[in-house]
Write a protein that holds these residues in place. Structure first.
Motif, PDB file in Angstrom:
ATOM      1  N   THR A   1     -17.042  -1.508  20.412  1.00  0.00           N
ATOM      2  CA  THR A   1     -15.880  -0.678  20.753  1.00  0.00           C
ATOM      3  C   THR A   1     -16.162   0.760  20.334  1.00  0.00           C
ATOM      4  O   THR A   1     -16.721   1.012  19.264  1.00  0.00           O
TER       5      THR A   1
ATOM      6  N   ASP B   1      -4.336  -6.888  24.722  1.00  0.00           N
ATOM      7  CA  ASP B   1      -4.438  -5.752  23.809  1.00  0.00           C
ATOM      8  C   ASP B   1      -3.154  -4.932  23.785  1.00  0.00           C
ATOM      9  O   ASP B   1      -2.723  -4.463  22.728  1.00  0.00           O
ATOM     10  N   ARG B   2      -2.553  -4.757  24.951  1.00  0.00           N
ATOM     11  CA  ARG B   2      -1.318  -3.965  24.985  1.00  0.00           C
ATOM     12  C   ARG B   2      -0.194  -4.676  24.236  1.00  0.00           C
ATOM     13  O   ARG B   2       0.544  -4.052  23.471  1.00  0.00           O
TER      14      ARG B   2
ATOM     15  N   ARG C   1      -7.854  -9.578  28.799  1.00  0.00           N
ATOM     16  CA  ARG C   1      -7.966  -8.951  27.480  1.00  0.00           C
ATOM     17  C   ARG C   1      -7.203  -7.632  27.436  1.00  0.00           C
ATOM     18  O   ARG C   1      -6.589  -7.299  26.424  1.00  0.00           O
ATOM     19  N   ARG C   2      -7.210  -6.876  28.549  1.00  0.00           N
ATOM     20  CA  ARG C   2      -6.464  -5.611  28.581  1.00  0.00           C
ATOM     21  C   ARG C   2      -4.967  -5.872  28.387  1.00  0.00           C
ATOM     22  O   ARG C   2      -4.280  -5.137  27.685  1.00  0.00           O
TER      23      ARG C   2
ATOM     24  N   MET D   1      -9.421  -8.161  32.495  1.00  0.00           N
ATOM     25  CA  MET D   1      -8.022  -7.776  32.683  1.00  0.00           C
ATOM     26  C   MET D   1      -7.089  -8.611  31.799  1.00  0.00           C
ATOM     27  O   MET D   1      -6.051  -8.117  31.343  1.00  0.00           O
TER      28      MET D   1
ATOM     29  N   GLN E   1      -5.940   2.800  33.029  1.00  0.00           N
ATOM     30  CA  GLN E   1      -5.644   3.006  31.615  1.00  0.00           C
ATOM     31  C   GLN E   1      -4.434   3.903  31.414  1.00  0.00           C
ATOM     32  O   GLN E   1      -3.766   3.827  30.381  1.00  0.00           O
TER      33      GLN E   1
ATOM     34  N   SER F   1      -1.461 -12.811  28.567  1.00  0.00           N
ATOM     35  CA  SER F   1      -2.730 -12.396  29.191  1.00  0.00           C
ATOM     36  C   SER F   1      -2.678 -12.457  30.708  1.00  0.00           C
ATOM     37  O   SER F   1      -3.464 -11.794  31.398  1.00  0.00           O
TER      38      SER F   1
ATOM     39  N   GLN G   1     -10.646   4.554  24.575  1.00  0.00           N
ATOM     40  CA  GLN G   1     -10.142   4.084  25.867  1.00  0.00           C
ATOM     41  C   GLN G   1      -8.723   4.563  26.150  1.00  0.00           C
ATOM     42  O   GLN G   1      -8.421   5.043  27.234  1.00  0.00           O
ATOM     43  N   ASP G   2      -7.816   4.438  25.156  1.00  0.00           N
ATOM     44  CA  ASP G   2      -6.422   4.798  25.420  1.00  0.00           C
ATOM     45  C   ASP G   2      -5.780   5.656  24.340  1.00  0.00           C
ATOM     46  O   ASP G   2      -4.574   5.921  24.387  1.00  0.00           O
TER      47      ASP G   2
END
Length: 421
Positions: A80, A175-176, A171-172, A169, A315, A222, A62-63
């Protein structure tokens, strides 16, 4: 005798964690396999066998982030997709591969896009009105939230427990921020000072534990990408120019989150940055290059809630540290820890000229993990050259307000834990 505490069922490797399914692919995405693993180590072993790579490394497709930490690996959901590569192989993200494919096959199309961008730059007021009106016509699609209402948006998101765009979003965003925590933890615990000095180890471990507690308390921020969050960051209008698993954690994450929030007190400097960066519809605006107050490009806007294509494009929007994490913040922490363990007596609080007792954990936390120091930027506004800012982190003494606040927070947390246990 009846066993009150039956042992957990063991996994195939005896690691004590359940096997989960993951996907692995090569750098060209020409081959893809499904594998089951209960650890990063097992995943690497199976990936090495599948792709015949002796010392393989695994990256998030993904990134492009390399996964090196077992704890971070356990936060990733089943299915994943990982890219498997050798030590010196350059790994491209899914978006970069897609862009390069378009570029090689449709050069004229991309050139036309550049011309269109120039036209928009020269006619921005009129174009902005047209785009605004067109956007209103798409509001129905943008406002759809549930997987059943906009199934196309959820393509590639295999975790069926996630039912809404807002959950994705959230979770995104988590994650960062988790990535920054594990980077910080890795850098601080692998240094020679951490291994050689018990005092340095205690200082770093205490700081990392405080970081973890605060991050759990704020749910790893979050809300940053969550349009349902009620609190939003107010951005200056630009001019018209172009639950982490933790083996040592005694309290479940939900309880710890509540406990931390209740222990922060009224003078919490972190709370103002626990906000969403988007509008109620999910519109994001670039915050501009690190040294500028706002973005100079009106086209640097995106709504990842609107379409799957926008979600993919999002992303490559970056969270940019104005005070850089690797070049500035982490070296500042290590330098101040070294002063604390040194026998030369130079661990002095500059404000009160007294012997230092601790490091300014809250200040460092704000610089590492919060919107106090982070800017969401379009890839064009992500300046990777050296930033000319220094960390505000310091050695503090028992007269410093931050020291008193940290100690009071720790006391509140301990008393709250005692009440729960």
């Amino acid at each position: 005798m009846f066993n009150l505490f039956p042992s957990k069922p063991k996994t195939a490797s005896g690691g004590g964690l359940p096997l989960q399914g993951y996907k692995i692919t090569d750098v060209e995405r020409s081959r893809k396999f499904g594998v089951a693993a209960d650890s990063l180590r097992m995943l690497r072993t199976k990936a090495s066998e599948k792709f015949k790579i002796a010392e393989c490394r695994v990256y998030l497709a993904q990134d492009g982030v390399e996964v090196t930490d077992e704890e971070y690996f356990r936060t990733l959901p089943a299915q994943t997709l990982f890219v498997v590569a050798g030590k010196d192989t350059v790994v491209k993200t899914d978006f970069e591969l897609m862009y390069n494919a378009i570029k090689s096959a449709h050069t004229d199309l991309l050139h036309a896009g550049e011309l269109a961008q120039q036209f928009v730059s020269n006619n921005q007021p009129e174009i902005s009105k047209i785009l605004f009106n067109a956007q209103r016509g798409r509001d129905d699609l943008i406002q759809r939230s549930a997987r059943a209402e906009h199934a196309e948006w959820f393509q590639g998101i295999d975790d069926r427990a996630i039912k809404t765009k807002e959950e994705v979003m959230k979770r995104r965003g988590q994650d960062r921020i988790r990535g920054y925590f594990y980077k910080t933890k890795d850098e601080l615990t692998k240094c020679s000072m951490y291994r050689a000095s018990p005092v340095a180890r205690d200082l770093i471990d205490e700081m990392l534990e405080l970081f973890r507690q605060l991050l759990v308390g704020f749910d790893y921020f979050s809300c940053m990408f969550d349009r349902s969050c009620q609190r939003r960051m107010e951005l200056k209008e630009e001019p018209v120019v172009d639950d982490e698993p933790d083996a040592q954690q005694r309290i479940p994450p939900k309880r710890l989150k509540l406990l931390v929030k209740n222990s922060l007190g009224t003078n919490c400097r972190i709370e103002p940055y626990n906000v969403a960066l988007c509008s109620e519809l999910g519109d994001f605006r670039c915050m501009g290059v690190w040294k500028e107050e706002r973005c100079r490009y009106v086209s640097h806007r995106i709504n990842p809630y609107a379409s799957r294509e926008n979600l993919i494009l999002f992303q490559v929007w970056n969270l940019d540290h104005q005070i850089e994490i690797s070049r500035t913040v982490l070296p500042s922490i290590m330098d101040n820890v070294e002063r604390m363990v040194s026998s030369h007596g130079n661990a002095i609080c500059k404000l009160h000229r007294r012997k230092g007792k601790s490091l300014s954990v809250i200040t460092y936390f704000l610089e590492l993990f919060t919107l106090s120091n982070l800017k969401l930027v379009h890839i064009v506004c992500h300046d990777k050259s050296m930033h000319e800012l220094i960390s505000n982190g310091a050695i503090i003494c028992d007269r410093c307000e931050e020291y008193k606040y940290i100690k009071q927070f720790q006391r509140n947390l301990r008393s709250g834990k005692d009440a729960l246990l």
